[in-house]
Write an enzyme that holds these catalytic residues in place. Sequence first.
Site, short mmCIF file in Angstrom:
data_model
loop_
_atom_site.label_atom_id
_atom_site.label_comp_id
_atom_site.label_asym_id
_atom_site.label_seq_id
_atom_site.Cartn_x
_atom_site.Cartn_y
_atom_site.Cartn_z
N ASP A 82 48.34 39.29 35.26
CA ASP A 82 47.00 39.95 35.11
C ASP A 82 46.60 41.16 34.30
O ASP A 82 47.54 42.10 34.13
CB ASP A 82 47.06 40.38 36.49
CG ASP A 82 45.52 40.68 37.09
OD1 ASP A 82 44.46 40.06 36.43
OD2 ASP A 82 45.21 41.28 38.11
N GLU A 134 38.45 37.71 29.23
CA GLU A 134 37.43 38.45 30.04
C GLU A 134 36.31 38.86 29.05
O GLU A 134 36.41 39.16 27.96
CB GLU A 134 38.15 39.76 30.71
CG GLU A 134 37.07 40.55 31.44
CD GLU A 134 37.85 41.77 32.25
OE1 GLU A 134 39.01 41.32 32.74
OE2 GLU A 134 37.16 42.76 32.14
N HIS A 179 36.90 47.08 40.34
CA HIS A 179 38.12 47.46 40.94
C HIS A 179 38.33 48.46 41.82
O HIS A 179 37.67 49.36 41.53
CB HIS A 179 39.39 47.63 39.86
CG HIS A 179 39.58 46.21 38.90
ND1 HIS A 179 39.36 46.41 37.41
CD2 HIS A 179 39.91 45.09 39.07
CE1 HIS A 179 39.87 45.24 36.95
NE2 HIS A 179 40.01 44.35 38.18
N HIS A 207 36.73 39.35 39.41
CA HIS A 207 37.60 40.41 39.75
C HIS A 207 37.19 41.26 40.73
O HIS A 207 35.82 41.26 41.13
CB HIS A 207 37.99 41.16 38.24
CG HIS A 207 38.90 40.19 37.58
ND1 HIS A 207 40.26 40.96 37.10
CD2 HIS A 207 38.70 39.16 36.96
CE1 HIS A 207 40.79 39.98 36.30
NE2 HIS A 207 40.20 38.82 36.08
N GLY A 208 37.94 42.09 41.10
CA GLY A 208 37.27 43.35 42.00
C GLY A 208 37.10 42.67 43.43
O GLY A 208 36.18 43.32 43.98
N GLY A 209 37.83 41.80 43.99
CA GLY A 209 37.47 41.25 45.41
C GLY A 209 37.49 42.20 46.44
O GLY A 209 36.73 42.36 47.32
N ASN A 229 39.96 37.29 42.82
CA ASN A 229 40.96 38.32 42.58
C ASN A 229 41.05 39.35 43.59
O ASN A 229 39.96 40.23 43.65
CB ASN A 229 41.05 39.05 41.19
CG ASN A 229 41.41 37.99 40.15
OD1 ASN A 229 41.47 36.96 40.31
ND2 ASN A 229 41.72 38.50 39.09
N THR A 232 43.66 45.60 45.50
CA THR A 232 43.85 46.92 46.40
C THR A 232 43.88 46.99 47.63
O THR A 232 44.82 47.75 48.14
CB THR A 232 42.27 47.80 46.06
OG1 THR A 232 42.07 47.87 44.64
CG2 THR A 232 42.55 49.30 46.50
P1 13P Z 1 40.51 44.81 43.67
O1 13P Z 1 41.89 45.78 43.18
O2 13P Z 1 39.30 45.52 43.42
O3 13P Z 1 40.55 43.83 44.66
O4 13P Z 1 40.61 43.84 42.32
C1 13P Z 1 41.68 43.03 42.01
C2 13P Z 1 41.76 42.47 40.33
O5 13P Z 1 40.45 42.13 40.21
C3 13P Z 1 42.79 42.19 39.77
O6 13P Z 1 42.39 41.62 38.59
#
Ligand code: 13P
Length: 283
Positions: A82, A134, A179, A207-209, A229, A232
């Site tokens: 990643d 990306e 993120h 990204h940034g789920g 994705n 965190t």
């Molecule tokens: P988060 O850490 O916000 O869940 O995002 C994870 C991510 O997008 C990893 O590529």
Amino acid sequence: MKKETLMKQLKKADEGGYAVPHFNFSDIWDLEAIVKGAEEMHSPVIAAALPKVNDALGMHVVGAMAKALAESAKVPVYLHLDHSTEVQVSQKACDENYSLVMLDASKETLEENIKRVKKVVDYARPRGVFVEGEIGMIKGRTEEGNYTEDDFLVRVEDAVELAEKSGLDILAVGIGTAHGFYQGKPEINFKRLAEVNEALELPLVMHGGTGIPEEDVRRAIRNGINKVNVGTIIKYTYLSTVKEVLDREGPTIYTTELMKPAVNAVKEEVKRWIRTCMADGKA
Ligand code: 13P
């Protein structure tokens, strides 16, 4: 179990209206929790390592560990590199059991992004490894720095040009996600996502789920997202459970006893996300 390629899984997800979930791990305990969660939900899963995890443990060790767990898993488990920003690192991962490698040059010019991703594609393709690129920016603190500007949104024509000229397999798109934990409700540009999806055949990645409400994740899936994705909240759940147990039991506890509740807590979070992605029963 016959393991289909990750691209086949993503295509099935596209046709079936769900997403293949991606979870970041940092060691064997959270990796085990991800695999167990996927097994209990009968879901395919992508386990993702950031370059800093490989730097700390060694890419060979991470690749071998994931391969061992994937081979004995009852569901398809795919290892993913990643947010690698270096061509050589992404190329190296192609020889270390990674099914999917990312080359994130989203901060560079479009021309440079194309050039770097193509170098990885040229190396990965004969080895049967897939490549994620990306375009547009993922907001918040990320591997490339802290991005907070307003021009994060992917431009459709840039996405098409990057995909066509680099030959990448899947594409992460800047649509307003960030993120880390969100301050307030995330504002996702579903219209732009749908436009990119209309213009491109390949699977799109969100990204940034962490922190995106379930209804928004599902709306994104309906508009073309095939991989979600999550990072965190995995780390947070893991570390806060370890802290809780340590605070209660003290550091004389045996490591395996400390890790049991942490693995369980992460597993439950993984299962929750698998349901959100509607990937349960899809292995
Ligand atoms: P988060 O850490 O916000 O869940 O995002 C994870 C991510 O997008 C990893 O590529």
